[in-house]
Design an enzyme around this catalytic site. Structure first.
Site, PDB file in Angstrom:
ATOM      1  N   SER A 184       0.824  -1.200   0.000  1.00 52.36           N
ATOM      2  CA  SER A 184       0.000   0.000   0.000  1.00 52.36           C
ATOM      3  C   SER A 184       0.867   1.263   0.000  1.00 52.36           C
ATOM      4  CB  SER A 184      -0.963  -0.037   1.190  1.00 52.36           C
ATOM      5  OG  SER A 184      -1.952   0.955   1.057  1.00 52.36           O
ATOM      6  N   ASP A 281      -8.326  -3.103  -7.398  1.00 56.89           N
ATOM      7  CA  ASP A 281      -7.758  -2.730  -6.101  1.00 56.89           C
ATOM      8  C   ASP A 281      -8.833  -2.100  -5.209  1.00 56.89           C
ATOM      9  OD1 ASP A 281      -6.469  -0.965  -4.089  1.00 56.89           O
ATOM     10  OD2 ASP A 281      -4.613  -1.621  -5.055  1.00 56.89           O
ATOM     11  N   HIS A 350      -6.927  -5.463  -1.408  1.00 61.83           N
ATOM     12  CA  HIS A 350      -5.803  -4.547  -1.366  1.00 61.83           C
ATOM     13  C   HIS A 350      -4.799  -5.168  -0.396  1.00 61.83           C
ATOM     14  CE1 HIS A 350      -3.722  -0.701  -1.679  1.00 61.83           C
ATOM     15  NE2 HIS A 350      -3.667  -0.632  -0.353  1.00 61.83           N
TER      16      HIS A 350
END
Length: 404
Positions: A184, A281, A350
């Site tokens: 991330s 995502d 994600h």
């Protein structure tokens, strides 16, 4: 009980839960990951290598063993960003992402795992998890603290100081192989710090980077949505004064805020880079892609997880498909770099690599030739094969949380 005490109790409860889980695993004969303690940067305050609140930067270090003793994995965790004084002030009170005052031991996972069956190429390497407490993807280095809030913006200095300490005191000066990875915001940090990381290890045989869910796109002109991402990333870049630390080859041709998007800087990275991402995502779709009214009604509820997609309207699902199309076209627009690997799936998730630890039979880990994600990346890292997989067969988000 104060907020800091509540954070500490909550954090320790997570560790207790983790320990209980692995006690149960031990009874069942399953592998138990070590938990590594926190190490504060030596003279971190004096060096200015500090978190938002001025507490010293810190990392977790696990010693390599056997033939992995001269190999290194450095992990940069995610945690989004803060984009204003008020936002960063709130964040500074969080021991997960704003300070190290209540740092607790860290369980290993993903590329840091010592489970050889899951992480066969990297399991016995030296493992370093750098705590993310600056809110700007380890990129800011503002000399003076804010006179009103007393906030520091020193993520770049934390990253550099940790590497210097590893080189001078932990043996990384003898590194043969090194991998920088993260998820991330840490995945974006991996891209933006990749060449700098390689510069610390000029004598190593292989120095490469793997970005997990860090390929953030602007999604310009995405049908049915307004451009929220550019506003958000623009505020992050401006507040943390990041322009001079972004790749100059990008800022010479684009505005600084555009160079905080991975799509615009990946081609500027010289070190070998692997992109591990989903074209559905969930973070980007749920937080950065905001539909125009009236499609935005119930957006947060419908994008909460895979199960909640059944609550989405036809227009909302169509916007997700549009995002996938834009994401894939963005990838197609990148230069054909032979050292770059790609593993792009269609799961509505994600963060990919941490999931293999808790769900080893997860569908997404065996999508190619019965090889797990970590093994696929290992093939790329050691040049056994250059895996470039892009799933463009699914026009609807798939559920990769459980094996089929």
């Amino acid at each position: 009980m104060g907020n800091n005490s509540q954070v500490t109790v909550a954090a320790w409860l997570k560790v207790l839960f983790y320990l209980l889980f692995f006690v149960q695993s031990q009874v069942k004969g399953q592998f138990i990951e070590p938990i590594i303690n926190v190490t504060y940067i030596e003279d971190g305050v004096a060096k200015g290598a500090v978190c938002l609140d001025g507490s010293p930067g810190a990392y977790h270090f696990g010693q390599g063993f056997e033939d992995g003793i001269d190999n290194w994995v450095i992990y940069l965790p995610g945690g989004a960003w803060c984009d204003s004084k008020d936002d960063c002030l709130i964040r500074s009170n969080d021991s997960y992402s704003g300070n190290t005052r209540h740092a607790i031991p860290k369980p290993l996972f993903g590329f840091l795992s010592e489970d050889k069956s899951l992480n066969s190429d990297f399991y016995n390497w030296n493992k370093v998890y750098i705590r993310y407490c600056d809110g700007a993807s380890f990129l800011a280095d503002v000399e003076a603290a804010d006179p009103v809030t007393k906030l520091y913006q020193r993520g770049r200095r934390i990253f550099g100081s940790v590497l210097e300490e590893l080189i001078t005191t932990k043996g990384m000066s003898n590194a043969v192989n090194a991998l920088l990875t993260g998820n991330s915001a840490g995945g974006l940090a991996t891209i933006l710090n990749c060449d700098r990381f390689r510069s610390f290890l000029p004598d190593a045989c292989r120095v490469k980077c793997v970005s997990d869910s860090g390929f953030f796109i602007r999604g310009k002109d995405l049908p049915g949505a307004y451009d929220r991402a550019i506003d958000y990333f623009g505020r992050v870049v401006n507040y943390h004064k990041l322009a001079k630390y972004l790749p100059e080859s990008c800022t010479r041709r684009l505005a600084p805020e555009l160079c905080f998007f991975a799509e615009n800087v990946v081609d500027d990275i010289e070190a070998p880079l692997y992109l591990l991402n989903s074209n559905f995502d969930r973070y980007q779709i749920s937080r950065l892609v905001v539909p125009n009214p009236p499609t935005n009604e119930g957006w947060a509820d419908c994008t909460k997880n895979f199960s909640s997609l059944k609550r989405c309207t036809a227009d909302q699902l169509h916007l997700m498909k549009d995002f996938q199309n834009v994401f894939l076209k963005t990838l197609e627009g990148l230069n054909d770099n032979p050292s770059r690997g790609l593993f792009i799936i269609s799961c509505f998730i994600h963060d990919i690599s941490p999931r293999v630890q808790h769900a080893p039979n997860w569908q997404g880990t065996t999508i190619l030739q019965n090889k797990a994600v970590l093994q696929i990346v290992g093939d790329w890292y050691f040049e056994r094969s250059n895996v470039r997989f892009i799933d463009n067969q699914h026009s609807y988000p798939t559920n990769c949380s459980l094996a089929k």
